[in-house]
Each structure stands twice: as structure tokens, then as C-alpha cells.
Design an enzyme around this catalytic site. Structure first.
Site, PDB file in Angstrom:
ATOM      1  N   GLU A 174      -6.638  -5.889   3.093  1.00  0.00           N
ATOM      2  CA  GLU A 174      -6.496  -7.029   2.182  1.00  0.00           C
ATOM      3  C   GLU A 174      -7.616  -7.083   1.144  1.00  0.00           C
ATOM      4  O   GLU A 174      -8.119  -8.143   0.790  1.00  0.00           O
ATOM      5  CB  GLU A 174      -6.432  -8.354   2.963  1.00  0.00           C
ATOM      6  CG  GLU A 174      -5.400  -8.423   4.059  1.00  0.00           C
ATOM      7  CD  GLU A 174      -3.997  -8.067   3.592  1.00  0.00           C
ATOM      8  OE1 GLU A 174      -3.747  -8.090   2.376  1.00  0.00           O
ATOM      9  OE2 GLU A 174      -3.161  -7.746   4.436  1.00  0.00           O
ATOM     10  N   GLY A 180     -24.567  -1.668  26.278  1.00  0.00           N
ATOM     11  CA  GLY A 180     -25.036  -0.326  26.601  1.00  0.00           C
ATOM     12  C   GLY A 180     -23.887   0.646  26.754  1.00  0.00           C
ATOM     13  O   GLY A 180     -22.889   0.596  26.020  1.00  0.00           O
ATOM     14  N   ARG A 222     -25.619  -9.422  34.108  1.00  0.00           N
ATOM     15  CA  ARG A 222     -26.257  -8.107  34.173  1.00  0.00           C
ATOM     16  C   ARG A 222     -27.771  -8.273  34.292  1.00  0.00           C
ATOM     17  O   ARG A 222     -28.376  -9.089  33.589  1.00  0.00           O
ATOM     18  CB  ARG A 222     -25.930  -7.328  32.896  1.00  0.00           C
ATOM     19  CG  ARG A 222     -26.515  -5.932  32.848  1.00  0.00           C
ATOM     20  CD  ARG A 222     -25.708  -4.956  33.669  1.00  0.00           C
ATOM     21  NE  ARG A 222     -26.166  -3.594  33.456  1.00  0.00           N
ATOM     22  CZ  ARG A 222     -25.552  -2.523  33.942  1.00  0.00           C
ATOM     23  NH1 ARG A 222     -24.450  -2.665  34.652  1.00  0.00           N
ATOM     24  NH2 ARG A 222     -26.030  -1.318  33.713  1.00  0.00           N
ATOM     25  N   SER A 248       0.815  -1.220   0.000  1.00  0.00           N
ATOM     26  CA  SER A 248       0.000   0.000   0.000  1.00  0.00           C
ATOM     27  C   SER A 248       0.845   1.266   0.000  1.00  0.00           C
ATOM     28  O   SER A 248       1.917   1.325   0.599  1.00  0.00           O
ATOM     29  CB  SER A 248      -0.921   0.012   1.219  1.00  0.00           C
ATOM     30  OG  SER A 248      -1.851  -1.044   1.160  1.00  0.00           O
ATOM     31  N   ILE A 293       1.837   0.199   6.730  1.00  0.00           N
ATOM     32  CA  ILE A 293       2.562  -1.070   6.774  1.00  0.00           C
ATOM     33  C   ILE A 293       2.463  -1.673   8.177  1.00  0.00           C
ATOM     34  O   ILE A 293       3.066  -1.174   9.137  1.00  0.00           O
ATOM     35  CB  ILE A 293       4.036  -0.881   6.369  1.00  0.00           C
ATOM     36  CG1 ILE A 293       4.118  -0.229   4.987  1.00  0.00           C
ATOM     37  CG2 ILE A 293       4.763  -2.211   6.412  1.00  0.00           C
ATOM     38  CD1 ILE A 293       3.351  -0.929   3.901  1.00  0.00           C
ATOM     39  N   THR A 294       1.683  -2.739   8.282  1.00  0.00           N
ATOM     40  CA  THR A 294       1.510  -3.421   9.556  1.00  0.00           C
ATOM     41  C   THR A 294       2.846  -3.984  10.029  1.00  0.00           C
ATOM     42  O   THR A 294       3.582  -4.609   9.269  1.00  0.00           O
ATOM     43  CB  THR A 294       0.501  -4.569   9.407  1.00  0.00           C
ATOM     44  OG1 THR A 294      -0.769  -4.030   9.039  1.00  0.00           O
ATOM     45  CG2 THR A 294       0.363  -5.353  10.699  1.00  0.00           C
TER      46      THR A 294
END
Length: 385
Positions: free
Chosen positions: A365, A341, A269, A131, A162-163
């Protein structure tokens, strides 16, 4: 992590890598700290080392390189379980997997000898670099250039998003020549390589994104991965396919994490003196999560099985799996926040992180829009005549 010059041999591993062992690893080492990684914007070194000790960086590599020869169906299950715990960690596995697999598939004997063992052991971490600021899903638009120079290559340009770029030691860089797109193995320490951190992203905030700048980077002929005319058609498409498979599996993990979080929360909850789990609308949301989780898991399994069989149909199966799993993850993470919530909007519960990470899965990707076009094209090819 140990440096290249002092790296010890890969440690022997006695544990089999499968869904069960990786789930236990994620529960112990990743999930308890995932929200902290998200806040701090990084995955700490001790976790990267633990991943290496567990053999998870590239377990599909053969035993002679220190891997386990893991089949791709099981690799997908591994990435699902890691994605259940933390999408940032899974993203690091994804890009390392892409580089390591490309090296195994198209690397020369010398390239595999130089890098394979260190990639399997996690002594060297890898990133996939395609990319750019003006070229994401449109890979044909890349502007980074590689010119023949002194028998090797002269690399110039910039890569973005760039990961793992802040941390990786080796980059698989796609660049344009006068006649084609080529793939180059670029060590981080090469003169002319600059790493610029990208911070404060919406999701996968701990994936250590970076922009890479290449200024007159001189590379030898051994940097070229595969033939010069081969990268766009095979190296790029094949490596992206494996990345999509990992993202599809990781998205399935997000759905699982949403289901677990909602089941745990609604069982405890209360509203009006009764557990949330007794409300019909809550039960309907969990029912949909269970159904889509199973569907996504089956689609990923099919894509992985086709890869293991060498069936070219895996390409489309992976597109479908990634499209379905990522959209389902985005939908169910939204519902998970709703179920929680106001608590779902806080950092006290993981669903806010899951919500942000799931959005990223619809983009990386290959965006979902590109996937829909590609899947429709397949439908016309198969059924319009």
C-alpha cells in the site's frame, strides 16, 4: 462458503462489533491457529465462515445491505485486533474492505444491489487488483488494458501480488484505456480469467496471493465502477487510502502482539536465576514498545476520525500513520526476536512470524520510501512559503 446461486439471506447478528468483541473473537478463533496458517500458506474455510458469522468482512456497509454502518475509527480498531492475531487474515479483510468500500462509494444502484449484500455477508469475497510485475508503487505504469467492445469492455493483461487472489470471487481491476485508467468489477468465473497461486512468500504467507491473467475477458458495461475518466483520480486514490489505513491499523496490532509476546516470555524466562524482566535492557525494549504502540494507535485514530468527518486531511494523516506504524512494527518485531534469542528464530514462538509479516507492512500500500517522499512534499507545501 455458500455459492452465489444458493446463498441464504445474511444472518442476523446480535453482537455489537467493537474492539472488545473482536479481541475476544481473535483470541478464540485466530491466534491459536495463526502459526498453522503461516505454515500451510492458507486461511481455512471454516475461519472465513466464522469471520462472516461475526460480521467482520464489511461491517461499515449500511444495515440495509447487512452491515452495521460501522464508523471508520472502529473499523481501524477491528483491523488492529485482527492484525494482532494474524496479518494474513487482516490482509484478506483489507482487500475485501477496499472493494466493498469502493462499491459503496462509487457503485451504481444496480452494482450495489447485485454485490452489496453478498460482500457484507462474506458470501462473496473481494480482492483489489492494481499491482503488476512492473508496476507496484508506480500505479501509472500499469499495462493491463481495457478496450471498448460491444458496448462493454475487453480486458487483457496480468496482475501480480493480489492478496486473496487464490480465493476471492470478485476482483476490482484497474486497467488502462487509450485516455485514462478505469476500474472494473470482474467476477472470478468470467471466461478468460486465470488464477495462478503465488507461494512461499517471506511474510503474510497465508494471505493466498495470486497472479491473475486476463485473456480477452469480455465484460458488460455494468462492469465499470465510476465514470471512465474518474478512476485514477478518485476511485484509485480513495481506495488506496483506505487500504493504507487498514495496514496502519494492522501494523499497530503487530506492535501489540510483540509487546504481549515479550512481556509473557520475559516474565517466565530466567537468566542467572532471575527473570529476564529484571534486566534493564529488556525493560527498555518493552518501554519503547509501549510508547510506540500508543503513538501508532493515536495516529490511526486521528486518520479514522478525519475520514468519519469527511476531512480531506485524512489522506496525509493516513500516510503518516502508515509510515510510523509500519516502521515501528518492523523495529519492534526485530527486538521481539532478539528478546526471545534462539527461540525467536523458531516456529515455536509467534515472534518469527511477526518479524516476517512486519517487513511486508513496510512495502504494501505504498512503500515507506514513497511515503517519506509524500510526507516531505506535504511539509514543503505547508511550511516552505
Amino acid at each position: 462458503m455458500t455459492s452465489l446461486t444458493t446463498a441464504p439471506p445474511a444472518p442476523e447478528r446480535t453482537r455489537t462489533i467493537d474492539r472488545t468483541t473482536v479481541r475476544a473473537f481473535v483470541d478464540e478463533h485466530i491466534m491459536p491457529r495463526a502459526d498453522a496458517y503461516d505454515r500451510e500458506g492458507t486461511v481455512p474455510e471454516d475461519i472465513l465462515e466464522r469471520i462472516a458469522e461475526a460480521g467482520l468482512w464489511a461491517p461499515f456497509l449500511p444495515a440495509e445491505l447487512g452491515g452495521q454502518g460501522l464508523d471508520l475509527v472502529t473499523l481501524g480498531e477491528v483491523h488492529e485486533e485482527v492484525g494482532r492475531g494474524c496479518s494474513s487474515v487482516r490482509s484478506l479483510l483489507t482487500v475485501h474492505t477496499m472493494l466493498s468500500w469502493a462499491l459503496q462509494r462509487w457503485g451504481s444502484a444496480e452494482q450495489i444491489e447485485r454485490w452489496g449484500r453478498d460482500l457484507a455477508a462474506g458470501r462473496v469475497l473481494g480482492s483489489f487488483c492494481l499491482s503488476e510485475a512492473g508496476a507496484g508503487s508506480d500505479a501509472a505504469g500499469i499495462r493491463t488494458t481495457a478496450e471498448p467492445h460491444g458496448g462493454g469492455w475487453l480486458l487483457n493483461g496480468r496482475k501480480k501480488w493480489i492478496t486473496g487472489g487464490q480465493r476471492s470471487d470478485l476482483f476490482l481491476v484497474f486497467a488502462r484505456t487509450e485516455t485514462s485508467i478505469i476500474a472494473l468489477l470482474v467476477p472470478r468465473a468470467t471466461p478468460g480469467v486465470a488464477v495462478l497461486p503465488i507461494e512461499d512468500m517471506l511474510g503474510t504467507r497465508a494471505s493466498m496471493l495470486a497472479e491473475l491473467e486476463f485473456t480477452d475477458v469480455r465484460l458488460g458495461p455494468d462492469a465499470l465502477l465510476g465514470p471512465a475518466s474518474f478512476a485514477a483520480g478518485m476511485v484509485l486514490s480513495g481506495t488506496l487510502d483506505l487500504g493504507r489505513y487498514s495496514v496502519a491499523s494492522g501494523s499497530t496490532g503487530i506492535i501489540q502482539a510483540c509487546l504481549e509476546a515479550c512481556a509473557h516470555y520475559t516474565a517466565r524466562r530466567t537468566v542467572g536465576g532471575s527473570p529476564l524482566r529484571e534486566l534493564a535492557l529488556i525493560r527498555a525494549k518493552l518501554s519503547d514498545m509501549v510508547t510506540d504502540l500508543r503513538a501508532a494507535r493515536l495516529l490511526c485514530h486521528q486518520a479514522g476520525a478525519l475520514k468519519d468527518a469527511g476531512d480531506p486531511g485524512t489522506i496525509m494523516a493516513t500516510w503518516v500513520a502508515k509510515y510510523f506504524a509500519s516502521t515501528a512494527a518492523a523495529r519492534h518485531s526485530t527486538e521481539a526476536v532478539q528478546v526471545h534469542g534462539a527461540n525467536g528464530c523458531s516456529t515455536d514462538y509467534p515472534v518469527a512470524r511477526l518479524y516476517r509479516d512486519a517487513k511486508v507492512m513496510e512495502i504494501i500500500e505504498g512503500s515507506n520510501e514513497i511515503q517519506r517522499i509524500t510526507i516531505a512534499d506535504e511539509a514543503y507545501r505547508e511550511w516552505s512559503l
